[in-house]
Design an enzyme around this catalytic site. Structure first.
Site, PDB file in Angstrom:
ATOM      1  N   SER A   1      12.963   9.367 -36.823  1.00 23.90           N
ATOM      2  CA  SER A   1      11.858   8.795 -36.902  1.00 23.90           C
ATOM      3  C   SER A   1      11.816   7.651 -35.531  1.00 23.90           C
ATOM      4  O   SER A   1      12.621   6.584 -35.477  1.00 23.90           O
ATOM      5  CB  SER A   1      11.742   7.946 -38.155  1.00 23.90           C
ATOM      6  OG  SER A   1      10.477   6.936 -37.877  1.00 23.90           O
TER       7      SER A   1
ATOM      8  N   MET B   1       8.653  10.332 -50.573  1.00 23.83           N
ATOM      9  CA  MET B   1       9.169   8.933 -49.836  1.00 23.83           C
ATOM     10  C   MET B   1      10.127   8.303 -50.685  1.00 23.83           C
ATOM     11  O   MET B   1      10.214   8.126 -52.040  1.00 23.83           O
ATOM     12  CB  MET B   1       8.008   7.804 -49.879  1.00 23.83           C
ATOM     13  CG  MET B   1       6.740   8.158 -48.816  1.00 23.83           C
ATOM     14  SD  MET B   1       7.247   8.412 -47.193  1.00 23.83           S
ATOM     15  CE  MET B   1       8.168   6.596 -46.877  1.00 23.83           C
TER      16      MET B   1
ATOM     17  N   GLY C   1       5.951   1.793 -44.734  1.00 22.95           N
ATOM     18  CA  GLY C   1       5.226   0.612 -43.926  1.00 22.95           C
ATOM     19  C   GLY C   1       6.104   0.030 -42.920  1.00 22.95           C
ATOM     20  O   GLY C   1       5.923  -0.332 -41.772  1.00 22.95           O
TER      21      GLY C   1
HETATM   22  C1  DX5 Z   1       8.610   4.371 -43.456  1.00 28.17           C
HETATM   23  C2  DX5 Z   1       8.083   5.390 -42.497  1.00 28.17           C
HETATM   24  C3  DX5 Z   1       9.856   6.204 -42.237  1.00 28.17           C
HETATM   25  C4  DX5 Z   1      10.604   4.926 -41.677  1.00 28.17           C
HETATM   26  C5  DX5 Z   1      11.786   5.387 -42.006  1.00 28.17           C
HETATM   27  O1  DX5 Z   1       7.164   3.933 -43.790  1.00 28.17           O
HETATM   28  O2  DX5 Z   1       7.545   6.366 -43.145  1.00 28.17           O
HETATM   29  O3  DX5 Z   1       9.465   7.344 -41.427  1.00 28.17           O
HETATM   30  O4  DX5 Z   1      10.499   5.192 -39.874  1.00 28.17           O
HETATM   31  O5  DX5 Z   1      12.730   4.566 -41.579  1.00 28.17           O
HETATM   32  P1  DX5 Z   1      14.376   4.371 -41.985  1.00 28.17           P
HETATM   33  O6  DX5 Z   1      14.926   5.470 -41.848  1.00 28.17           O
HETATM   34  O7  DX5 Z   1      14.603   3.231 -40.998  1.00 28.17           O
HETATM   35  O8  DX5 Z   1      14.040   4.020 -43.439  1.00 28.17           O
END
Ligand code: DX5
Ligand code: ZN
Length: 221
Positions: free
Chosen positions: A8, A137, A142
């Site tokens: 990401s 999730m 966020g």
């Molecule tokens: C969270 C996003 C994720 C985020 C994950 O709101 O949807 O894709 O970038 O980041 P990490 O891996 O740092 O939890």
């Protein structure tokens, strides 16, 4: 199950986004995860179609767009035009997920349906036949860098069991939030096969090594 690693870019250094993406591509990442936030569905604002378009010119990897926005239907076309290969939107804000999924799939764009930690898994199960991906999730969306919520793994199990029962065993089940080599393996054991990782890759100091470690950890049973 085909394992896919999706770094990401929310945690990447934006002043050198192209280099960051090329690094994870060379290290064997399977797709690039792009988090779109509108300051309304989630309390943060991130990026939009212009970033997708720029990445389209930067990498050959599929672009996996995660819409954390209140009105996804209004923006699908912009993201598809910008070059998204796969678009995921949230069940919490979508009246007719099947219509949006069909619109995407008619254009040969993959469709994903996401659910938040506080949303019951029943909110996605009926829709499995219409989607390529279900995104469970594993943090409240966020922000990057939050702790993995292991209690969400029961939902991964339910989605995988239901998919198998429906003859859709090949559906992608994506986990997103707090994913690192340890939590990725837990998620895989629960039935996930697509692993989004922001902080554990881009904030590690060596993104290429982090991608390889993530992949190696997933070789374990
Ligand atoms: C969270 C996003 C994720 C985020 C994950 O709101 O949807 O894709 O970038 O980041 P990490 O891996 O740092 O939890
Ligand atoms: Zn995401």
């Amino acid at each position: 199950m085909l394992i896919k690693i999706a770094p990401s870019i929310l945690s990447a250094r934006f002043e050198m986004l192209g280099d960051e993406v090329r690094t994870v591509e060379a290290a064997g990442a399977d797709q690039v995860h792009i988090d779109v936030m509108d300051g309304h569905f989630v309390p943060n604002i991130s990026m939009g179609p212009v970033v997708v378009e720029a990445l389209r010119r930067t990498t050959r990897l599929p672009l996996d767009v995660h819409l954390m926005i209140t009105d996804p239907g209004r923006y699908l076309e912009a993201f598809v035009k910008a070059g998204a290969h796969h678009v995921t939107f949230h069940t919490e804000v979508t009246q007719d997920p099947v219509a949006l999924a069909s619109w995407l799939r008619e254009r040969r764009v993959g469709a994903g349906l996401a659910l938040n930690p506080d949303t019951p898994v029943e909110r996605v199960l009926d829709y499995l036949p219409h989607f390529d991906t279900i995104l469970v999730m594993t943090v409240r969306p966020g922000f990057g860098g939050q702790a993995f919520m292991a209690e969400c793994l029961d939902k991964v199990r339910s989605v995988r069991e239901t998919a198998v029962a429906l003859g859709r065993a090949s559906i992608d089940i994506m986990v997103d939030g707090g994913v690192d080599p340890r939590t990725a393996l837990l998620s895989k054991r629960a039935g996930a096969n697509v692993f989004v990782a922001g902080n554990s890759v881009f904030a590690s100091g060596d993104a290429a090594k982090a991608v390889r470690e993530l992949r190696n950890s997933l070789k374990e049973q």
